[in-house]
Scaffold this active site. Structure first.
Site, PDB file in Angstrom:
ATOM      1  N   ASP A 253      -1.090  -9.533  10.116  1.00  0.00           N
ATOM      2  CA  ASP A 253      -0.261  -8.866   9.098  1.00  0.00           C
ATOM      3  C   ASP A 253       1.140  -8.605   9.641  1.00  0.00           C
ATOM      4  OD1 ASP A 253      -2.123  -7.082  10.608  1.00  0.00           O
ATOM      5  OD2 ASP A 253      -0.790  -5.519   9.852  1.00  0.00           O
ATOM      6  N   ASP A 263       7.911  -5.775  12.581  1.00  0.00           N
ATOM      7  CA  ASP A 263       7.114  -4.651  13.078  1.00  0.00           C
ATOM      8  C   ASP A 263       7.430  -4.331  14.527  1.00  0.00           C
ATOM      9  OD1 ASP A 263       5.253  -2.656  13.588  1.00  0.00           O
ATOM     10  OD2 ASP A 263       3.994  -3.408  11.972  1.00  0.00           O
TER      11      ASP A 263
HETATM   12  P1  AMP Z   1       1.386  -1.360  11.295  1.00  0.00           P
HETATM   13  O1  AMP Z   1       0.647  -0.930  12.526  1.00  0.00           O
HETATM   14  O2  AMP Z   1       2.691  -0.653  11.105  1.00  0.00           O
HETATM   15  O3  AMP Z   1       1.500  -2.843  11.173  1.00  0.00           O
HETATM   16  O4  AMP Z   1       0.486  -0.868  10.081  1.00  0.00           O
HETATM   17  C1  AMP Z   1      -0.790  -1.339   9.818  1.00  0.00           C
HETATM   18  C2  AMP Z   1      -1.243  -0.824   8.493  1.00  0.00           C
HETATM   19  O5  AMP Z   1      -1.349   0.593   8.494  1.00  0.00           O
HETATM   20  C3  AMP Z   1      -0.328  -1.170   7.338  1.00  0.00           C
HETATM   21  O6  AMP Z   1      -1.122  -1.366   6.209  1.00  0.00           O
HETATM   22  C4  AMP Z   1       0.521   0.068   7.220  1.00  0.00           C
HETATM   23  O7  AMP Z   1       1.067   0.216   5.933  1.00  0.00           O
HETATM   24  C5  AMP Z   1      -0.500   1.161   7.507  1.00  0.00           C
HETATM   25  N1  AMP Z   1       0.109   2.388   8.040  1.00  0.00           N
HETATM   26  C6  AMP Z   1       0.703   2.565   9.245  1.00  0.00           C
HETATM   27  N2  AMP Z   1       1.129   3.830   9.383  1.00  0.00           N
HETATM   28  C7  AMP Z   1       0.819   4.484   8.233  1.00  0.00           C
HETATM   29  C8  AMP Z   1       0.989   5.825   7.751  1.00  0.00           C
HETATM   30  N3  AMP Z   1       1.599   6.763   8.469  1.00  0.00           N
HETATM   31  N4  AMP Z   1       0.536   6.094   6.519  1.00  0.00           N
HETATM   32  C9  AMP Z   1      -0.072   5.170   5.768  1.00  0.00           C
HETATM   33  N5  AMP Z   1      -0.283   3.916   6.154  1.00  0.00           N
HETATM   34  C10 AMP Z   1       0.157   3.555   7.380  1.00  0.00           C
HETATM   35 MG    MG Z   2       2.817  -3.920  10.301  1.00  0.00          MG
END
Ligand code: AMP
Ligand code: MG
Length: 484
Positions: A253, A263
């Protein structure tokens, strides 16, 4: 006359023409007292936006997620992904796509908010982000851009006036991110998991139209799409390796279809050269270590290829053969790009069979003597010295290098110029970044601003950049964190 309360940006949402399953409309989550912390005037300018507009109450309100662009409904995108190898349904849990800006040059870019509140995909999360990590993404993504590496960009950081609760209460913030698109390998995995070939085809056609229009006229447009994504990722990862960038969370993702880096959670640059380096606190197995990045990228594009199988050929076996044919090119493309980058770092213009050995011999020597990655190449460029330059290993290697340089027709000046263009004088070193962020979180942005400025053109070799070249005094194990 310019009206401060309206923006004349050309905003559309072509992604919203895709089947409803790919997104959910979201309403803005109002925050109490938004304030602009940082804006990227140069990026605005390159997008054809008047930088002065960024400071208007209207823009600040939009950047904080209090309202969308006129006539365009914000959405959260659906996607899935392999996180550390495990497949999960995800989606924008703390992001919303405000729309696509059509620039003066006719380019289409996503304008997305990160940290703008809960969405239907938030699961247990609060949908918010803290100021430190958003400023960190701003700085590192802009540094990557300066290094000439395809990346999402950062247009603004806004504080919300509301705390976010992590281990302690932190200042809440929203990042305004600009991307060629937010289509990910995970977007295709989401479509494939729904087992609806028409939806998948619509997504693939949309992607071709947006990112690879030339594929549309190929004999096999979807094979061409796959080949294009493979080539872009091979090239991107070669560039990461060449500057010592460790992404840290190469989940599917977090891999774009456009070929931009996305990211900036747990990423960091290598100081001391060691291919096993991992910074992320949660990556206990070292899955996303520096040396594993090319292999992981290949694994990720293989997941992408799998999603396309139903479109590649109606006969499954034929489809697999086509996918395998395209995937078999990844390693070759990666090595070719990597060699190109590394040759340039050593001032080589011509190609010789043994160049790879020359390069890996230097890297082995750097590893053995715990040399700083960036500074080794920097010192070779500006004729400075590193501690290990007095070792027999290095002296022997240097003789080989000088002999190799003599076998090309280019003079010393041309060699140095080439090296300057490919060896950054500065990278966003972890401890300088941390120091600048710690001060910024307390409200003092001066250090952040000077470092950001020094990173703008890392190949300029300015006096200002010299302040940031020292590696950390000790080779302390730096740790980065996800879910910030
Ligand atoms: P990431 O690690 O940023 O790639 O996020 C992985 C998933 O977790 C994605 O679907 C993000 O939208 C979700 N996500 C990360 N942090 C948060 C948060 N604080 N609240 C809600 N969803 C989150
Ligand atoms: Mg991400």
């Amino acid at each position: 006359m310019k009206n401060n309360n309206s923006l004349s940006w050309n905003i559309e949402c072509s992604f919203c023409q895709l089947p409803q399953a790919f997104y959910t409309s979201v309403s803005p989550n109002s925050v109490s007292s938004p304030q602009l912390v940082l804006v990227n005037d140069q990026l605005a300018d390159s997008l054809g936006i008047d930088p002065q507009q960024l400071n208007t109450p209207k823009c600040i309100s939009i950047f904080a997620g209090n309202e969308g662009f006129k006539g365009v409904e914000p959405i959260a995108q659906a996607y899935a992904g392999h996180q550390f190898g495990n497949f999960t349904m995800l989606g924008d849990g703390r992001a919303m796509l405000l729309g696509e800006l059509i620039t003066a040059q006719g380019k289409r870019v996503d304008i997305q908010l990160k940290g703008s509140g809960r969405t239907p995909y938030s699961r247990g999360g609060d949908g918010r982000a803290a100021l430190g990590p958003m400023l960190r993404e701003y700085m590192i993504s802009e540094a990557m851009h300066g290094l000439g590496i395809p990346t999402t960009r950062s247009l603004a950081v806004t504080v919300t006036g509301e705390p976010v609760l992590r281990e302690t209460a932190l200042t809440g913030a929203v990042l305004t991110r600009v991307a060629a698109s937010h289509l990910r390998v995970g977007t295709f995995q989401y479509a494939a998991a729904r087992e609806n070939i028409e939806e998948l085809r619509e997504l693939a056609d949309y992607t071709i139209n947006r990112h690879m229009p030339s594929a549309a006229t190929e004999k096999h447009p979807y094979v061409a799409l796959l080949e294009g994504v493979i080539a872009r990722q091979a090239s991107l990862i070669a560039k990461w390796q060449a500057v010592g960038f460790i992404h840290g969370v190469m989940n599917t993702d977090n891999m774009t279809i456009s070929g931009e880096t996305i990211d900036y959670g747990p990423c960091a640059f290598i100081d001391t050269y060691n291919p096993a380096t991992v910074f992320s606190s949660i990556d206990v197995q070292g899955r996303y270590s520096y040396r594993n990045q090319p292999g992981i990228a290949e694994w990720n594009v293989t997941r992408f290829a799998e999603t396309l199988l139903p479109l590649l050929h109606e006969d499954r076996e034929e489809a697999v053969t086509l996918a395998e044919g395209a995937l078999s090119q990844f390693a070759r493309l990666y090595v070719t790009e990597w060699l190109e980058e590394m040759r340039a770092k050593l001032g080589l213009f011509t190609k010789e069979e043994e160049d790879e050995t020359l390069i890996t011999d230097l890297l082995d020597c750097m590893k053995k003597h715990e040399a700083d990655y960036t500074n080794t190449f920097r010192s070779l460029t500006v004729d400075q010295t590193e501690k290990f330059f007095s070792t027999t290993d290095f002296i022997e290697w240097k003789e080989q290098w000088i002999a190799r340089l003599k076998r090309q027709p280019h003079d010393q000046k041309a060699v140095k110029e080439r090296m300057k263009q490919h060896n950054p004088s500065i990278i966003p070193r972890n401890y300088y970044v941390e120091e600048a962020l710690a001060m910024a979180e307390k409200g003092d942005l001066a250090r952040f601003a000077t470092l950001l400025h020094a990173l703008e053109n890392p190949f300029a070799y300015t006096k200002e950049q010299e302040e940031y070249v020292n590696p950390p005094r000790e080779n302390t194990s730096y740790q980065t964190y996800c879910g910030t």
